[in-house]
Design a protein around this motif. Structure first.
Motif, PDB file in Angstrom:
ATOM      1  N   THR A  66      -8.150  -2.870   8.948  1.00 37.33           N
ATOM      2  CA  THR A  66      -7.363  -1.630   9.042  1.00 37.33           C
ATOM      3  C   THR A  66      -8.098  -0.438   8.465  1.00 37.33           C
ATOM      4  N   GLY A  67      -8.631  -0.597   7.238  1.00 33.23           N
ATOM      5  CA  GLY A  67      -9.277   0.523   6.565  1.00 33.23           C
ATOM      6  C   GLY A  67      -8.313   1.677   6.375  1.00 33.23           C
ATOM      7  N   THR A  68      -8.736   2.856   6.740  1.00 35.97           N
ATOM      8  CA  THR A  68      -7.896   4.055   6.654  1.00 35.97           C
ATOM      9  C   THR A  68      -6.703   3.977   7.605  1.00 35.97           C
TER      10      THR A  68
ATOM     11  N   VAL B  28      -4.612  -1.217   1.821  1.00 35.77           N
ATOM     12  CA  VAL B  28      -3.325  -1.421   2.491  1.00 35.77           C
ATOM     13  C   VAL B  28      -2.329  -0.347   2.079  1.00 35.77           C
ATOM     14  N   ASP B  29      -2.284  -0.050   0.786  1.00 36.82           N
ATOM     15  CA  ASP B  29      -1.352   0.977   0.291  1.00 36.82           C
ATOM     16  C   ASP B  29      -1.645   2.321   0.944  1.00 36.82           C
ATOM     17  N   VAL B  30      -2.926   2.667   1.028  1.00 39.63           N
ATOM     18  CA  VAL B  30      -3.301   3.946   1.643  1.00 39.63           C
ATOM     19  C   VAL B  30      -2.958   3.943   3.125  1.00 39.63           C
ATOM     20  N   ALA B  31      -3.258   2.839   3.806  1.00 39.47           N
ATOM     21  CA  ALA B  31      -2.983   2.763   5.248  1.00 39.47           C
ATOM     22  C   ALA B  31      -1.488   2.914   5.517  1.00 39.47           C
ATOM     23  N   ARG B  32      -0.663   2.285   4.700  1.00 41.11           N
ATOM     24  CA  ARG B  32       0.787   2.406   4.899  1.00 41.11           C
ATOM     25  C   ARG B  32       1.255   3.846   4.702  1.00 41.11           C
ATOM     26  N   GLU B  33       0.687   4.529   3.720  1.00 39.77           N
ATOM     27  CA  GLU B  33       1.029   5.944   3.531  1.00 39.77           C
ATOM     28  C   GLU B  33       0.579   6.766   4.743  1.00 39.77           C
TER      29      GLU B  33
END
Length: 242
Positions: free
Chosen positions: A92-94, A118-123
């Motif tokens: 996923t990355g970004t 993962v946290d960043v991607a979800r945001e």
């Protein structure tokens, strides 16, 4: 979220939020619409724009080098992915590719091994407005291959991971008939491994192409490609299940 644009300046804000710059202060109205013009308290004007894919690419929080829009365009064009499709994505990355696919309307399940990523991607999925259609999961996709292979099948596999060949080797179990598999690799050795895995899996139409693009410069002395920057980004391997 909306963009406030003035020349080469762009600021991402939500309705009700405040923008403070050297050009003054303004509060974004709750009922703001794209195309409106808002003035700061100093009388400086900003145009309201609804973010689209390229804007999200610029404003996403990044956890590494994301897939470039030109690479994403090739994925979309070479596979013909639609709003009715289901996508299995890994690396996923970004989340740029997953967001583009989600904004088309595809249902995406994407895997990322780094919990912080993962946290960043979800945001970022929230920012892109696709949190309901893009399921960002923590873990290695290869750990779930047995369960995924028992499912109804995906229309598209998009892989940006070192273990992509392991997934490709099971593409016949993971893809519906006529479905596509795409592997992005920054190095040609990774593409070779993906090609060999695709052939071993019995996939058809296996091709690899370098993704390269150069911006043109037009000046008084003449026209030529820009000599700055790197036009090459990587290699895309595409294959299709019978």
């Amino acid at each position: 979220m909306i963009l406030l644009v003035r020349g080469d300046r762009e600021y991402l804000r939500a309705p009700g939020e405040e923008l403070q710059t050297d050009l003054g202060v303004l509060t974004v109205p709750d009922d703001v619409e794209s195309g409106e013009r808002l003035e700061t308290h100093l009388g400086e004007e900003f145009v309201v724009r609804e973010p689209r894919g390229p804007d999200l690419f610029d404003h996403f929080e990044r956890t590494g080098a994301p897939m470039m829009p030109r690479d994403i365009g090739l994925v979309l064009g070479l596979t013909g992915v639609t709003a009715d499709d289901t996508v299995l994505d890994a690396g996923t990355g970004t989340g740029v590719l997953a967001a583009y696919l989600g904004r088309i309307g595809a249902a995406v399940r994407t895997y990322e091994v780094d919990p912080d990523f993962v946290d960043v991607a979800r945001e970022n999925m929230q920012l892109a407005g696709v949190a309901d259609t893009v399921d960002v999961r923590t873990g290695d996709v290869t750990d779930d291959l047995d369960a995924l292979a028992d499912g109804p099948g995906f229309d598209l596999l998009t892989l940006d991971t070192a273990d992509a060949p392991a997934v490709i080797r099971r593409a016949d179990e993971l893809l519906v008939s006529g479905g596509f598999a795409v592997v992005y690799s920054p190095f040609v050795e990774g593409s070779r491994d993906a090609v060999e895995a695709a052939r071993a899996a019995g996939l058809d139409d296996v091709t690899t192409q370098e993704t390269i693009q150069r911006e043109m410069q037009f000046g008084d002395r003449g026209s030529r490609p820009d000599t700055r920057g790197v036009g090459h980004t990587g290699y895309l391997t595409v294959a299709r299940r019978r």
